[in-house]
Design a protein around this motif. Structure first.
Motif, PDB file in Angstrom:
ATOM      1  N   UNK A 253       1.136  -1.355  -0.227  1.00  0.00           N
ATOM      2  CA  UNK A 253       0.577  -0.406  -0.009  1.00  0.00           C
ATOM      3  C   UNK A 253       1.036   1.220   0.534  1.00  0.00           C
ATOM      4  N   UNK A 254       1.762   0.987   0.547  1.00  0.00           N
ATOM      5  CA  UNK A 254       3.085   2.656   0.348  1.00  0.00           C
ATOM      6  C   UNK A 254       3.758   2.641  -0.586  1.00  0.00           C
ATOM      7  N   UNK A 255       3.495   1.632  -1.484  1.00  0.00           N
ATOM      8  CA  UNK A 255       4.067   1.758  -2.871  1.00  0.00           C
ATOM      9  C   UNK A 255       3.124   1.904  -3.398  1.00  0.00           C
ATOM     10  N   UNK A 256       1.336   1.545  -3.435  1.00  0.00           N
ATOM     11  CA  UNK A 256       0.885   2.578  -4.291  1.00  0.00           C
ATOM     12  C   UNK A 256       0.872   3.969  -3.963  1.00  0.00           C
ATOM     13  N   UNK A 257       0.468   4.641  -2.786  1.00  0.00           N
ATOM     14  CA  UNK A 257       0.534   5.429  -2.187  1.00  0.00           C
ATOM     15  C   UNK A 257       1.362   6.719  -2.466  1.00  0.00           C
ATOM     16  N   UNK A 258       2.211   5.563  -2.776  1.00  0.00           N
ATOM     17  CA  UNK A 258       4.146   6.886  -3.499  1.00  0.00           C
ATOM     18  C   UNK A 258       4.262   7.647  -1.803  1.00  0.00           C
ATOM     19  N   UNK A 259       4.060   6.680  -0.314  1.00  0.00           N
ATOM     20  CA  UNK A 259       4.784   7.605   0.564  1.00  0.00           C
ATOM     21  C   UNK A 259       6.157   7.749   0.575  1.00  0.00           C
ATOM     22  N   UNK A 260       6.660   6.660  -0.269  1.00  0.00           N
ATOM     23  CA  UNK A 260       8.688   7.112  -0.121  1.00  0.00           C
ATOM     24  C   UNK A 260       8.172   6.895  -1.599  1.00  0.00           C
ATOM     25  N   UNK A 261       8.552   7.767  -2.844  1.00  0.00           N
ATOM     26  CA  UNK A 261       9.066   7.962  -4.300  1.00  0.00           C
ATOM     27  C   UNK A 261       9.767   7.319  -4.756  1.00  0.00           C
ATOM     28  N   UNK A 262      10.926   7.327  -3.445  1.00  0.00           N
ATOM     29  CA  UNK A 262      11.997   6.218  -4.733  1.00  0.00           C
ATOM     30  C   UNK A 262      11.435   4.638  -4.478  1.00  0.00           C
ATOM     31  N   UNK A 263      11.044   4.705  -3.296  1.00  0.00           N
ATOM     32  CA  UNK A 263      10.679   2.718  -3.208  1.00  0.00           C
ATOM     33  C   UNK A 263       9.689   2.591  -4.380  1.00  0.00           C
ATOM     34  N   UNK A 264       8.545   3.024  -4.483  1.00  0.00           N
ATOM     35  CA  UNK A 264       7.689   3.349  -5.645  1.00  0.00           C
ATOM     36  C   UNK A 264       8.148   3.061  -7.054  1.00  0.00           C
ATOM     37  N   UNK A 265       9.483   4.196  -7.455  1.00  0.00           N
ATOM     38  CA  UNK A 265      10.251   4.270  -8.983  1.00  0.00           C
ATOM     39  C   UNK A 265      10.874   2.706  -8.918  1.00  0.00           C
ATOM     40  N   UNK A 266      11.346   2.521  -7.548  1.00  0.00           N
ATOM     41  CA  UNK A 266      11.906   1.345  -7.826  1.00  0.00           C
ATOM     42  C   UNK A 266      11.277   0.280  -8.216  1.00  0.00           C
ATOM     43  N   UNK A 267      10.066   0.051  -7.248  1.00  0.00           N
ATOM     44  CA  UNK A 267       9.298  -1.096  -7.911  1.00  0.00           C
ATOM     45  C   UNK A 267       9.211  -1.024  -9.161  1.00  0.00           C
ATOM     46  N   UNK A 268       8.411   0.383  -9.831  1.00  0.00           N
ATOM     47  CA  UNK A 268       8.127   0.631 -11.196  1.00  0.00           C
ATOM     48  C   UNK A 268       8.940   0.163 -12.184  1.00  0.00           C
ATOM     49  N   UNK A 269      10.762   0.403 -11.723  1.00  0.00           N
ATOM     50  CA  UNK A 269      11.674   0.247 -12.223  1.00  0.00           C
ATOM     51  C   UNK A 269      11.661  -1.279 -12.870  1.00  0.00           C
ATOM     52  N   UNK A 270      11.762  -2.286 -11.402  1.00  0.00           N
ATOM     53  CA  UNK A 270      11.540  -3.648 -11.198  1.00  0.00           C
ATOM     54  C   UNK A 270      10.267  -4.229 -12.651  1.00  0.00           C
ATOM     55  N   UNK A 271       9.022  -4.136 -12.300  1.00  0.00           N
ATOM     56  CA  UNK A 271       8.318  -4.124 -12.961  1.00  0.00           C
ATOM     57  C   UNK A 271       7.663  -3.982 -14.267  1.00  0.00           C
ATOM     58  N   UNK A 272       9.046  -3.027 -15.251  1.00  0.00           N
ATOM     59  CA  UNK A 272       9.231  -2.619 -15.737  1.00  0.00           C
ATOM     60  C   UNK A 272       9.970  -3.446 -16.839  1.00  0.00           C
ATOM     61  N   UNK A 273      11.393  -3.707 -16.613  1.00  0.00           N
ATOM     62  CA  UNK A 273      12.279  -5.521 -17.200  1.00  0.00           C
ATOM     63  C   UNK A 273      11.455  -6.404 -16.545  1.00  0.00           C
ATOM     64  N   UNK A 274      10.487  -6.621 -15.687  1.00  0.00           N
ATOM     65  CA  UNK A 274       9.845  -8.174 -15.684  1.00  0.00           C
ATOM     66  C   UNK A 274       8.754  -8.490 -17.281  1.00  0.00           C
ATOM     67  N   UNK A 275       7.960  -6.766 -17.806  1.00  0.00           N
ATOM     68  CA  UNK A 275       7.610  -6.274 -18.557  1.00  0.00           C
ATOM     69  C   UNK A 275       8.195  -7.129 -20.132  1.00  0.00           C
ATOM     70  N   UNK A 276       9.552  -6.759 -20.165  1.00  0.00           N
ATOM     71  CA  UNK A 276      10.483  -6.844 -20.923  1.00  0.00           C
ATOM     72  C   UNK A 276      10.687  -7.720 -21.712  1.00  0.00           C
ATOM     73  N   UNK A 277      11.333  -8.320 -20.332  1.00  0.00           N
ATOM     74  CA  UNK A 277      12.197  -9.687 -20.348  1.00  0.00           C
ATOM     75  C   UNK A 277      11.259 -10.869 -19.583  1.00  0.00           C
ATOM     76  N   UNK A 278      10.354 -11.674 -19.734  1.00  0.00           N
ATOM     77  CA  UNK A 278       9.513 -11.979 -19.138  1.00  0.00           C
ATOM     78  C   UNK A 278       9.528 -13.405 -18.151  1.00  0.00           C
ATOM     79  N   UNK A 279      11.291 -13.243 -18.967  1.00  0.00           N
ATOM     80  CA  UNK A 279      12.410 -14.874 -18.112  1.00  0.00           C
ATOM     81  C   UNK A 279      12.782 -14.306 -16.928  1.00  0.00           C
ATOM     82  N   UNK A 280      12.598 -13.063 -16.800  1.00  0.00           N
ATOM     83  CA  UNK A 280      13.090 -12.563 -14.929  1.00  0.00           C
ATOM     84  C   UNK A 280      12.308 -13.156 -13.998  1.00  0.00           C
ATOM     85  N   UNK A 281      10.783 -13.648 -14.398  1.00  0.00           N
ATOM     86  CA  UNK A 281       9.911 -13.885 -13.103  1.00  0.00           C
ATOM     87  C   UNK A 281      10.711 -15.106 -12.544  1.00  0.00           C
TER      88      UNK A 281
END
Length: 445
Positions: free
Chosen positions: A117-145
């Motif tokens: 919830x803290x990540x989705x609500x941008x309590x700490x923008x650095x944590x949210x952006x880091x999670x989005x970066x990981x999510x982007x790598x997973x979307x572009x390279x699904x084998x990372x799952x």
């Protein structure tokens, strides 16, 4: 459901459950020790369990007994009971003990929930952006799952545990925690259940309470929103929704091979998480109140008008034929005299189960007493008609040792002790009548 206690002990147990015990221990009772009190408590728990078991036993057969879907509901209950046959029965002490054990261990689930919830609500923008970066790598390279579970164990469990064992020296400046060199300086952290009535224990109870409320609110909201379009209470509206979803499914099935799913998932994830930003939430809320809310009722009215214009439900009720067999029994073996016996749903032939089991035929005395099957009604312009082709239904039922009278339409038994084909004790003929389905509002109670 009404339950009547069958003994004074059950009545006392029920009274204690509803109103609490009214016995106050005296000084003499306390001096006798706690053994009698423990035995009394155990006996009382046993009576409580027995009472609750009887309550559930009395309630379960009645579930689903009202309404057209009672058979499906009873089948679902029977399946659940079959699946639970190896599980403990309902018991208040067992439930209390299991709840206490769960409450002492569920804190890690709520900590993970609040972190998401803290990540989705941008309590700490650095944590949210880091999670989005990981999510982007997973979307572009699904084998990372395949690597994510291992990375989560290494970085989320083992590295913090090693830092716990080798804490870095204190520093007044914030820095990345570099573990100390040398032998371990602290005890290893172990996940243990929190003590009862501790602050963590009470916080877990509060979280469970609030989670139950969130679940019920979400359930009621989803059911209220999706019940009308999908349960065919309004058949025209649900039919229109069905057609729209069917066309959308066919279209997506055709276009799925050429859709860039990685890009779609990447953009969708960033969009959903971006909507959780406080500034974005304010913009979305303002735009919804300004542009969408005034037009919701208008769009709903347009769709309802389209449904009323293009969706036409003028179906005739389903019509079928029901059958009844007129049974007669020989009165005199020397002359051809027969007594009217009854009208039965079974031809009562020599190979019928009731005849083999030497049971009497079941039915009604007069043809006017025959009722339509449950959920059906006789059509207003129909009447009982004799089946003029007895050979057809005799062949369909594979009746044996029968003699068909094509003129009178009677089907006779062949006498067991007569090899020349003499007629036996029973004869029958078939009557048919058309009936149709009853609408839901006209079902007989």
């Amino acid at each position: 459901m009404n339950y009547a206690p069958r003994s004074f002990r059950e009545l006392s147990a029920l009274k204690d459950i509803l109103y609490g015990g009214d016995e106050s221990p005296t000084v003499k009772d306390a001096a006798d020790g706690s053994k009698d009190a423990e035995q009394h408590s155990s006996r009382r728990d046993h009576l409580t369990d027995k009472l609750l078991e009887r309550l559930f036993s009395a309630a379960l057969p009645a579930v689903g007994s009202d309404g057209a879907g009672s058979e499906a509901a009873n089948a679902a209950i029977a399946l659940r009971l079959q699946d639970q046959r190896d599980r403990p029965a309902f018991s208040v002490p067992v439930m209390a003990r299991n709840f206490s054990r769960l409450n002492a261990r569920i804190g890690v689930v709520f900590r993970l929930q609040y972190r998401i919830i803290r990540i989705l609500q941008w309590r700490r923008p650095t944590h949210t952006i880091s999670a989005l970066v990981v999510y982007s790598f997973v979307c572009l390279h699904p084998y990372i799952l395949a690597i994510l579970p291992i990375a989560a164990i290494l970085l989320g469990v083992m590295v913090p545990a090693y830092v716990q064992r080798h804490p870095p020296p204190p520093s007044p400046l914030p820095a990345f925690p570099v573990p100390a060199e040398g032998p371990p300086l602290a005890e290893a952290a172990e996940l243990k259940p929190v003590p009862e009535l501790s602050r963590d224990f009470l916080m877990n109870m509060r979280d469970i309470q609030n989670t139950m409320d969130d679940f019920t609110r979400s359930y009621d909201k989803l059911v209220g929103r999706f019940s009308k379009p999908t349960n065919f209470k309004d058949e025209a509206f649900s039919s229109a929704v069905f057609l729209v979803l069917l066309l959308a499914g066919v279209l997506i099935f055709i276009l799925a091979p050429i859709i860039p799913w990685r890009f779609v998932l990447l953009v969708s994830g960033w969009f959903v998480v971006s909507m959780g930003h406080p500034r974005a939430r304010r913009i979305v809320k303002s735009s919804h109140q300004t542009y969408i809310s005034p037009r919701e009722e208008k769009l709903g009215g347009m769709f309802q008008a389209l449904v009323g214009k293009d969706i036409v439900l003028d179906e005739t009720p389903e019509t079928r034929h029901v059958e009844i067999f007129e049974l007669q029994r020989r009165n005199n073996t020397e002359v051809d005299e027969w007594d009217d016996w009854l009208f039965s749903s079974s031809p009562y032939s020599t190979n019928s189960p009731a005849r083999v089991a030497r049971q009497r035929p079941q039915g009604v005395r007069y043809l006017d007493e025959v009722l339509a099957p449950p959920g059906w009604q006789f059509t207003s312009d129909s009447a009982w008609k004799m089946d003029l082709r007895p050979m057809d239904w005799v062949a369909q039922r594979a009746l044996i040792r029968v003699d068909v009278d094509a003129d009178a339409k009677w089907v006779y038994d062949v006498a067991e002790d007569d090899n020349d084909g003499g007629r036996g004790e029973w004869r029958r003929r078939r009557w048919v009548r058309s009936c149709q389905r009853q609408p839901a509002g006209e079902m007989r109670v």
